[in-house]
Design an enzyme around this catalytic site. Structure first.
Site: not given
Ligand code: R5P
Length: 288
Positions: A35-36, A166, A189
């Protein structure tokens, strides 16, 4: 300049080499019975400036070891300057000790790349790009957001909005929106009662509009699924997702479809069907 094509970035490396009008370094790569990896360069690199292009996407550890062995060989065979181009950099999200005793894997990976012989590292949209400095060698963190925006701008979306999932994604949404000629926003939020949190766009009304959720990475899809549900409840017409790194682990694609995400636009930092945008022009510019 010569480009070494890593197994995980074959199409991207060919596009970069074409953009730079430079030669490709051929490799013989196979596995020993246990596998290496066995790696042998079949073109000369002595005295050359060489870029090794290899994402460390799944299978991360194999792709990382292949990258390290190749960098070391290129250095050892006398290349003048070696650039590691790692468009998707594995382990980058473990960039600090979140809980006592954890390995800070991001630092380990950067150390390994440097010690293997890279004079510099070029990567794309590392999650917390500001943490990439001060690692003992030059690291350039490119962003694919304008390229994604250009592509989305040609998709005939209705009254489009680029939406960060976010506040941390607001800058990305802004960069995408600027190229789309669209507005941007992010999901905020708000605590309504001690037990109830309401998440909705910070400033825009998305009713009847096409919304693109913008992120650096879609891994399990959880973040985008939640955002898509909220946006649909808010009356968005169609919901899309755009990211640099389409990791799309486990059943992310199925979950995104089930949440009503109409299309996923990712780049070729990870080569897959959803890689509709190439970062080759960005990488070529960084190397040129
Ligand atoms: C988090 O802060 C990143 O910007 C992405 O929103 C996050 O890593 C996405 O991961 P997932 O698709 O598992 O929610």
């Amino acid at each position: 300049m010569k480009v070494v094509v890593g197994s995980a970035s074959q199409r991207l490396a060919a596009r970069v080499a074409k953009g730079l009008k430079c030669g490709l370094v051929r490799r013989e790569i196979r596995r020993f019975p246990d596998g290496e990896f066995y790696i042998r360069l079949t073109s000369r690199v002595k005295g050359e400036r060489v870029a090794v292009i290899q994402s460390t996407c799944h299978p991360q550890n194999d792709n990382l070891v292949e990258l390290l062995l190749t960098l070391d060989a290129v250095r050892d065979l006398g290349a003048k300057r070696v650039t590691a181009v790692v468009p998707y950099l594995a382990y980058a999200r473990q960039d600090k000790r979140f809980r006592p005793g954890e390995a800070v894997s991001f630092n380990t990976v950067l150390k390994l790349i440097r010690m293997a012989g890279a004079d510099e590292l070029v990567t794309v949209d590392v999650h917390e790009g500001e943490k990439i400095g001060g690692k003992g060698f030059p690291v350039e963190n490119l962003t694919a957001m304008p390229l994604l925006g250009k592509f989305l701008g040609k998709m005939n979306l209705k009254d489009a909005v680029a939406m960060g999932g976010d506040q941390g994604s607001e800058e990305r949404a802004r960069a995408v929106a600027a190229e789309m000629g669209a507005e941007h926003d992010y999901l905020e939020k708000k605590r309504i009662t001690p037990t109830k949190v309401l998440t909705k766009p910070k400033k825009l009304d998305v009713r009847g509009r096409d919304v693109v959720i913008v992120d650096d990475i879609i891994s399990t899809g959880g973040t985008v699924v939640e955002a898509a549900k909220i946006l649909r409840r808010q009356g968005a017409r169609r919901v899309y997702a755009a990211c640099t790194h389409g990791v799309l682990a486990c059943d992310a694609l199925g979950r995104l479809r089930a949440a009503g995400v109409k299309k996923i636009v990712a780049t070729d930092t990870i080569e897959r069907r959803e890689s509709l945008v190439s970062v080759a022009p960005l990488v070529a510019r960084a190397l040129g």
